[in-house]
Design an enzyme around this catalytic site. Sequence first.
Site, PDB file in Angstrom:
ATOM      1  N   GLY A   1       0.196  -0.012   9.267  1.00 16.33           N
ATOM      2  CA  GLY A   1      -0.370  -0.180  10.606  1.00 16.33           C
ATOM      3  C   GLY A   1      -0.760  -1.609  10.869  1.00 16.33           C
ATOM      4  O   GLY A   1       0.005  -2.538  10.636  1.00 16.33           O
TER       5      GLY A   1
ATOM      6  N   LYS B   1      -3.370   3.495  -2.554  1.00 13.56           N
ATOM      7  CA  LYS B   1      -4.323   4.543  -2.889  1.00 13.56           C
ATOM      8  C   LYS B   1      -3.794   5.796  -2.238  1.00 13.56           C
ATOM      9  O   LYS B   1      -3.280   5.766  -1.140  1.00 13.56           O
ATOM     10  CB  LYS B   1      -5.692   4.264  -2.269  1.00 13.56           C
ATOM     11  CG  LYS B   1      -6.234   2.926  -2.647  1.00 13.56           C
ATOM     12  CD  LYS B   1      -7.377   2.571  -1.726  1.00 13.56           C
ATOM     13  CE  LYS B   1      -7.730   1.107  -1.924  1.00 13.56           C
ATOM     14  NZ  LYS B   1      -8.520   0.568  -0.859  1.00 13.56           N
TER      15      LYS B   1
ATOM     16  N   MET C   1      -7.800   9.187   9.739  1.00 14.72           N
ATOM     17  CA  MET C   1      -8.337   9.759   8.500  1.00 14.72           C
ATOM     18  C   MET C   1      -9.166  11.006   8.749  1.00 14.72           C
ATOM     19  O   MET C   1     -10.234  11.191   8.172  1.00 14.72           O
ATOM     20  CB  MET C   1      -9.205   8.701   7.784  1.00 14.72           C
ATOM     21  CG  MET C   1      -8.383   7.535   7.279  1.00 14.72           C
ATOM     22  SD  MET C   1      -9.377   6.244   6.553  1.00 14.72           S
ATOM     23  CE  MET C   1      -9.821   5.281   7.986  1.00 14.72           C
TER      24      MET C   1
ATOM     25  N   ASP D   1       0.802  -1.227   0.000  1.00 14.71           N
ATOM     26  CA  ASP D   1       0.000   0.000   0.000  1.00 14.71           C
ATOM     27  C   ASP D   1       0.836   1.278   0.000  1.00 14.71           C
ATOM     28  O   ASP D   1       2.032   1.228   0.231  1.00 14.71           O
ATOM     29  CB  ASP D   1      -0.768   0.044   1.321  1.00 14.71           C
ATOM     30  CG  ASP D   1      -2.087  -0.662   1.229  1.00 14.71           C
ATOM     31  OD1 ASP D   1      -2.719  -0.813   2.266  1.00 14.71           O
ATOM     32  OD2 ASP D   1      -2.487  -1.053   0.116  1.00 14.71           O
TER      33      ASP D   1
HETATM   34  N1  SAH Z   1      -4.435   0.123   9.151  1.00 12.22           N
HETATM   35  C1  SAH Z   1      -3.871   1.408   9.464  1.00 12.22           C
HETATM   36  C2  SAH Z   1      -4.856   2.535   9.247  1.00 12.22           C
HETATM   37  C3  SAH Z   1      -5.197   2.759   7.819  1.00 12.22           C
HETATM   38  S1  SAH Z   1      -6.314   4.069   7.607  1.00 12.22           S
HETATM   39  C4  SAH Z   1      -3.360   1.397  10.903  1.00 12.22           C
HETATM   40  O1  SAH Z   1      -3.608   0.460  11.640  1.00 12.22           O
HETATM   41  O2  SAH Z   1      -2.648   2.324  11.271  1.00 12.22           O
HETATM   42  C5  SAH Z   1      -5.225   5.388   7.164  1.00 12.22           C
HETATM   43  C6  SAH Z   1      -5.083   6.364   8.299  1.00 12.22           C
HETATM   44  O3  SAH Z   1      -4.182   5.838   9.263  1.00 12.22           O
HETATM   45  C7  SAH Z   1      -4.483   7.686   7.910  1.00 12.22           C
HETATM   46  O4  SAH Z   1      -5.447   8.553   7.379  1.00 12.22           O
HETATM   47  C8  SAH Z   1      -3.982   8.175   9.246  1.00 12.22           C
HETATM   48  O5  SAH Z   1      -5.025   8.693  10.036  1.00 12.22           O
HETATM   49  C9  SAH Z   1      -3.521   6.899   9.888  1.00 12.22           C
HETATM   50  N2  SAH Z   1      -2.066   6.674   9.715  1.00 12.22           N
HETATM   51  C10 SAH Z   1      -1.456   5.647   9.120  1.00 12.22           C
HETATM   52  N3  SAH Z   1      -0.118   5.766   9.207  1.00 12.22           N
HETATM   53  C11 SAH Z   1       0.116   6.908   9.874  1.00 12.22           C
HETATM   54  C12 SAH Z   1       1.273   7.589  10.306  1.00 12.22           C
HETATM   55  N4  SAH Z   1       2.501   7.125  10.073  1.00 12.22           N
HETATM   56  N5  SAH Z   1       1.127   8.754  10.991  1.00 12.22           N
HETATM   57  C13 SAH Z   1      -0.081   9.249  11.265  1.00 12.22           C
HETATM   58  N6  SAH Z   1      -1.210   8.642  10.873  1.00 12.22           N
HETATM   59  C14 SAH Z   1      -1.126   7.495  10.203  1.00 12.22           C
END
Ligand code: SAH
Length: 509
Positions: free
Chosen positions: A90, A58, A173, A36
């Site tokens: 994440g 995306k 988000m 991703d």
């Molecule tokens: N599965 C991911 C979330 C995906 S949704 C998780 O568990 O973290 C995408 C959102 O995750 C982004 O809009 C933001 O709010 C957050 N996000 C992901 N990586 C980030 C990072 N390094 N710093 C801050 N926000 C992050």
Amino acid sequence: MAKGVIYLVGAGPGNPGLLTLRAKELIEKADTLVYDYLVHPTFLQFAGPNCESIYVGKKAGRHSVSQEEIERLLVNHAMQGKAVVRLKGGDPFIFGRGSEEVRALQKAGVDFEVVPGITAAIGASAYSGTPLTQRGVNATLVIVTGHEDPEKAESMIDWKSLPQENAAICIYMGVSKLPGIIDELLDAGFAQDTPIACVEWATMGHQRVCRGKLGTIVESVKSFKLQAPSIIIIGENAAMGEELSWFEKKPLQGRRLVVTRSQGQASELSQKLELLGAEVIGLPLIEISKSIDPETQKDVFDELGSYDWLVFSSPNGVRFFFEAFFETFNDIRSLGFIRIAAVGQSTAKEIEKFFVSVEVIPEEANADSLADALVETGSMDSAKVLVVAGNLGRETLYRRLDEARAIVDKFVVYKTEPTDLSDHPSAKMFREQGADAIIFTSSSGVKSFVDQVGSLKLEEGALHPKTISIGPITSASMQEQGMPVDLQAKEASLDSLVEGIIKRFGKGQ
Ligand code: SAH
């Protein structure tokens, strides 16, 4: 053919050190890697040479591959018997559509495993010094999305039902909808002075944190130019970062620096800079591979006993030489009593890994100094010298040794070729975001950068980098190529280079 397995793997919040051991192991063994936008390019280095990497990321507004296509792709690859790693930013089960993918796999009858990752809120919490629970302050933790499926008519989020006291609320988000979200919260009765912290690019070298109060944060993030991805933390805990922050205090935190990975000491330099908090983009401008003419190899090894000196001009030369050596001999003593020289410390270290000691290492790591040091031994006249090198010559060294009346044989053990950067994730990151500076530590690094400059054109809005050089020889090469030299290390060493970078680009400068 046996059916493959799909591993749904959480890659953590971005910082490469926060990947789990299981995730790293699976990436190393993967036949197919599907990843991703939020997955850090460094992870792809763990993949083996035969692994196919597919980007399905995306970016807000630009959907490159639909969810259905991703699911189809995963199943197709698994049906071909492959080990497929689906790497997600994440944790796969937190706002990652992981459950949809798992259902699709189950329906197709494909085996799968889910590997958790550090979710962004947890990363943001640690790296901004904002605990998400604290004894006596809060006992509730809420994870909520600020952006739902745009096709959904009604919002599922009931902002009024969120706890207003004794809770920490983490919004994913939420950047583009922040003003609306804050209005909802204030309408719901949240106090204007509730602390809030917005952590952008959490855990990464270029992490930024915007702290404030609910009543004024919309103005603050506007001037801060907060961007996605960010985690927004609301509640009393959000004020703690002022006291407990540690990552932001590192001298190079917030800086994005480019190191060209073709350069000798690139990984040592990257590590030093990362420890100081910088975000390092390693650009793999060239690819180095073993390349030995079998007849030359046979001649060299047959005659090995007749050489007086064995000279290594790079760590890669050492690696490929010994690989070939041990394919022919199985005992280090077959080297005989040959005297050994290395162009610099990193090359010498590589040789010493084989418990072979190095007699000559010049103070400065370049061909001229190496020639000087060899001539100084007084042993060059009529000596047989074997120089181990790559296909890109060290003409200076041969000429100088020849002038000193040595009989020089060149043993080419590897070749250097430009990498295809068009789809490479690190190059992509550089084109999109730019950097504060590019660091050159060798003339060959400068040359390979200039050769590849067409694939590294910055997109609009990307940060234009300054240029940094390790010393006079590298600076001269940069100037020859029409490049400015914005900073040159005082002494031509990594430590002096890093010191110069901190002075010029560090916090508070
Ligand atoms: N599965 C991911 C979330 C995906 S949704 C998780 O568990 O973290 C995408 C959102 O995750 C982004 O809009 C933001 O709010 C957050 N996000 C992901 N990586 C980030 C990072 N390094 N710093 C801050 N926000 C992050």
